[in-house]
Design an enzyme around this catalytic site. Structure first.
Site, PDB file in Angstrom:
ATOM      1  N   ASN A 113      25.042  64.664  77.192  1.00 44.29           N
ATOM      2  CA  ASN A 113      24.696  63.347  77.715  1.00 44.29           C
ATOM      3  C   ASN A 113      24.286  63.526  79.172  1.00 44.29           C
ATOM      4  O   ASN A 113      25.135  63.742  80.029  1.00 44.29           O
ATOM      5  CB  ASN A 113      25.922  62.428  77.580  1.00 44.29           C
ATOM      6  CG  ASN A 113      25.705  61.081  78.224  1.00 44.29           C
ATOM      7  OD1 ASN A 113      24.594  60.738  78.618  1.00 44.29           O
ATOM      8  ND2 ASN A 113      26.781  60.306  78.338  1.00 44.29           N
ATOM      9  N   LYS A 118      23.119  61.427  81.189  1.00 39.75           N
ATOM     10  CA  LYS A 118      23.348  60.228  82.015  1.00 39.75           C
ATOM     11  C   LYS A 118      22.120  59.969  82.904  1.00 39.75           C
ATOM     12  O   LYS A 118      21.005  60.222  82.472  1.00 39.75           O
ATOM     13  CB  LYS A 118      24.640  60.373  82.820  1.00 39.75           C
ATOM     14  CG  LYS A 118      25.819  60.746  81.903  1.00 39.75           C
ATOM     15  CD  LYS A 118      27.161  60.654  82.545  1.00 39.75           C
ATOM     16  CE  LYS A 118      28.228  61.030  81.516  1.00 39.75           C
ATOM     17  NZ  LYS A 118      29.597  60.935  82.048  1.00 39.75           N
ATOM     18  N   HIS A 130      29.355  54.166  75.028  1.00 39.88           N
ATOM     19  CA  HIS A 130      29.890  55.062  76.060  1.00 39.88           C
ATOM     20  C   HIS A 130      30.710  54.237  77.058  1.00 39.88           C
ATOM     21  O   HIS A 130      30.333  53.115  77.395  1.00 39.88           O
ATOM     22  CB  HIS A 130      28.752  55.793  76.773  1.00 39.88           C
ATOM     23  CG  HIS A 130      29.259  56.902  77.640  1.00 39.88           C
ATOM     24  ND1 HIS A 130      29.798  56.664  78.891  1.00 39.88           N
ATOM     25  CD2 HIS A 130      29.368  58.233  77.432  1.00 39.88           C
ATOM     26  CE1 HIS A 130      30.192  57.810  79.412  1.00 39.88           C
ATOM     27  NE2 HIS A 130      29.946  58.777  78.544  1.00 39.88           N
ATOM     28  N   GLU A 167      30.946  54.285  80.142  1.00 38.18           N
ATOM     29  CA  GLU A 167      30.208  53.799  81.316  1.00 38.18           C
ATOM     30  C   GLU A 167      29.413  52.541  80.978  1.00 38.18           C
ATOM     31  O   GLU A 167      29.240  51.665  81.815  1.00 38.18           O
ATOM     32  CB  GLU A 167      29.302  54.924  81.869  1.00 38.18           C
ATOM     33  CG  GLU A 167      30.139  55.982  82.576  1.00 38.18           C
ATOM     34  CD  GLU A 167      29.562  57.383  82.557  1.00 38.18           C
ATOM     35  OE1 GLU A 167      28.356  57.551  82.281  1.00 38.18           O
ATOM     36  OE2 GLU A 167      30.331  58.340  82.806  1.00 38.18           O
ATOM     37  N   GLU A 175      36.436  59.996  73.736  1.00 36.87           N
ATOM     38  CA  GLU A 175      36.298  60.343  75.148  1.00 36.87           C
ATOM     39  C   GLU A 175      37.298  59.549  75.972  1.00 36.87           C
ATOM     40  O   GLU A 175      37.016  58.415  76.380  1.00 36.87           O
ATOM     41  CB  GLU A 175      34.887  59.995  75.628  1.00 36.87           C
ATOM     42  CG  GLU A 175      33.788  60.733  74.888  1.00 36.87           C
ATOM     43  CD  GLU A 175      32.525  60.803  75.733  1.00 36.87           C
ATOM     44  OE1 GLU A 175      32.091  61.940  75.997  1.00 36.87           O
ATOM     45  OE2 GLU A 175      32.003  59.768  76.147  1.00 36.87           O
ATOM     46  N   GLY A 178      34.310  63.076  83.688  1.00 35.12           N
ATOM     47  CA  GLY A 178      33.823  63.365  85.030  1.00 35.12           C
ATOM     48  C   GLY A 178      34.925  63.556  86.060  1.00 35.12           C
ATOM     49  O   GLY A 178      34.667  63.571  87.257  1.00 35.12           O
ATOM     50  N   SER A 196      35.231  66.101  80.557  1.00 31.89           N
ATOM     51  CA  SER A 196      35.429  67.345  81.313  1.00 31.89           C
ATOM     52  C   SER A 196      35.533  68.585  80.420  1.00 31.89           C
ATOM     53  O   SER A 196      36.332  69.484  80.682  1.00 31.89           O
ATOM     54  CB  SER A 196      36.652  67.223  82.224  1.00 31.89           C
ATOM     55  OG  SER A 196      36.471  66.166  83.141  1.00 31.89           O
TER      56      SER A 196
HETATM   57  P1  PGA Z   1      31.916  64.787  81.414  1.00 36.01           P
HETATM   58  O1  PGA Z   1      31.304  63.494  80.654  1.00 36.01           O
HETATM   59  O2  PGA Z   1      31.715  65.951  80.490  1.00 36.01           O
HETATM   60  O3  PGA Z   1      31.103  64.888  82.680  1.00 36.01           O
HETATM   61  O4  PGA Z   1      33.349  64.498  81.666  1.00 36.01           O
HETATM   62  C1  PGA Z   1      31.473  63.313  79.288  1.00 36.01           C
HETATM   63  C2  PGA Z   1      30.752  62.070  78.851  1.00 36.01           C
HETATM   64  O5  PGA Z   1      30.749  61.080  79.601  1.00 36.01           O
HETATM   65  O6  PGA Z   1      30.169  62.038  77.750  1.00 36.01           O
END
Ligand code: PGA
Length: 255
Positions: free
Chosen positions: A13, A15, A99, A101, A171, A177, A217
């Site tokens: 992803n 983003k 997601h 976010e 997740e 992140g 992460s």
């Molecule tokens: P990350 O994000 O690997 O940077 O923690 C995962 C995601 O949001 O799909």
């Protein structure tokens, strides 16, 4: 026969990262690397790079392209939005929905996500549906309840035959992140719970055919340990998917 096998998948992803030129560079780096794991690889660049990404990959590498979001309507006066059929028209057949976010920064609710899921299913799109609890919910011990309602509110009206188009991505929001990864024990516990929920709602065969990814992460250093859990079929990768070597190290950890 509507059932498919559980797939091994690693999805990136991107983003809101990578402009067109950077997309070109990253795709050429990915194409130069070898996938020795047999895992399916998916990348999700920004909307403006989707058509370009499909063209750049040009069937020369086994990499599928996904969108990070889509609108629930098929067309209309919805300024700034993109529909399932528009995605399909540029060769994108997979979409990430739900997601955290999108839920947190753009107010996406279960009700809205159900409409998006319905639209994607009607269009025959594959969905990577994200679920996850936040830190408060983890610490207060309500995480099973949170995941259970996120899944049942948005997906459990679907017929079993439509569940074949759904990939789930667990997740935990507190791990996205943050550099803080859920422990393999926490991940396996939740993935097993999710599979059991699907088994109650549909049946064991459906549950065993659903692909469940972990996200949060996930890095080359922890991927093997995370992916070795029996109910973990791969990962949805944010930060580490922006670096070709790291991303393919994770892909190749998913055996
Ligand atoms: P990350 O994000 O690997 O940077 O923690 C995962 C995601 O949001 O799909």
């Amino acid at each position: 026969m509507y059932l498919t096998m559980r797939q091994k998948i690693v999805a990136g992803n991107w983003k809101m990262h990578k402009n067109r030129e950077e997309t070109k560079v990253l795709i050429s780096e990915l194409k130069a690397l070898e996938n020795t794991s047999g895992s399916r690889v998916i990348i999700a660049p920004s909307y403006v790079s989707l058509a370009f990404a499909v063209k750049e990959i040009n069937n020369e590498a086994a990499i599928d392209v996904a969108a990070q979001n889509m609108d629930q309507h098929s067309s209309g006066a919805y300024t700034g939005e993109v529909s399932a059929s528009m995605l399909k028209s540029v060769g994108v057949k997979t979409v990430i929905l739900g997601h955290s976010e999108r839920r947190i920064y753009f107010g996406e609710t279960d009700t809205l996500l159900k409409q998006k899921v319905n639209s994607a299913v009607e269009q025959g799109m594959e969905i990577i549906f994200c679920i996850g609890e936040n830190l408060k919910q983890r610490e207060s011990g309500t995480y099973f309840h949170v995941i259970s309602s996120q899944i049942s509110n948005v997906l459990f009206h679907l017929e079993a035959k439509d569940v074949k188009n759904i990939i789930l991505a667990y997740e935990p929001v507190w791990a996205i992140g943050t550099g803080k990864t859920a422990t393999p024990g926490q991940v396996q516990e939740m993935h097993a719970f999710i599979r059991e929920m699907i088994s109650w709602q549909y049946n064991e065969m459906v549950a065993n055919s659903v692909t469940i990814l972990y996200g949060g992460s996930c890095k080359p250093a922890n991927a093997v340990e995370l992916f070795s859990n029996k109910d973990v079929d791969g990962g949805l990768i944010g930060g580490a998917s922006l670096n070709a070597e790291d991303f393919y190290a994770i892909v190749n950890a998913n055996r």
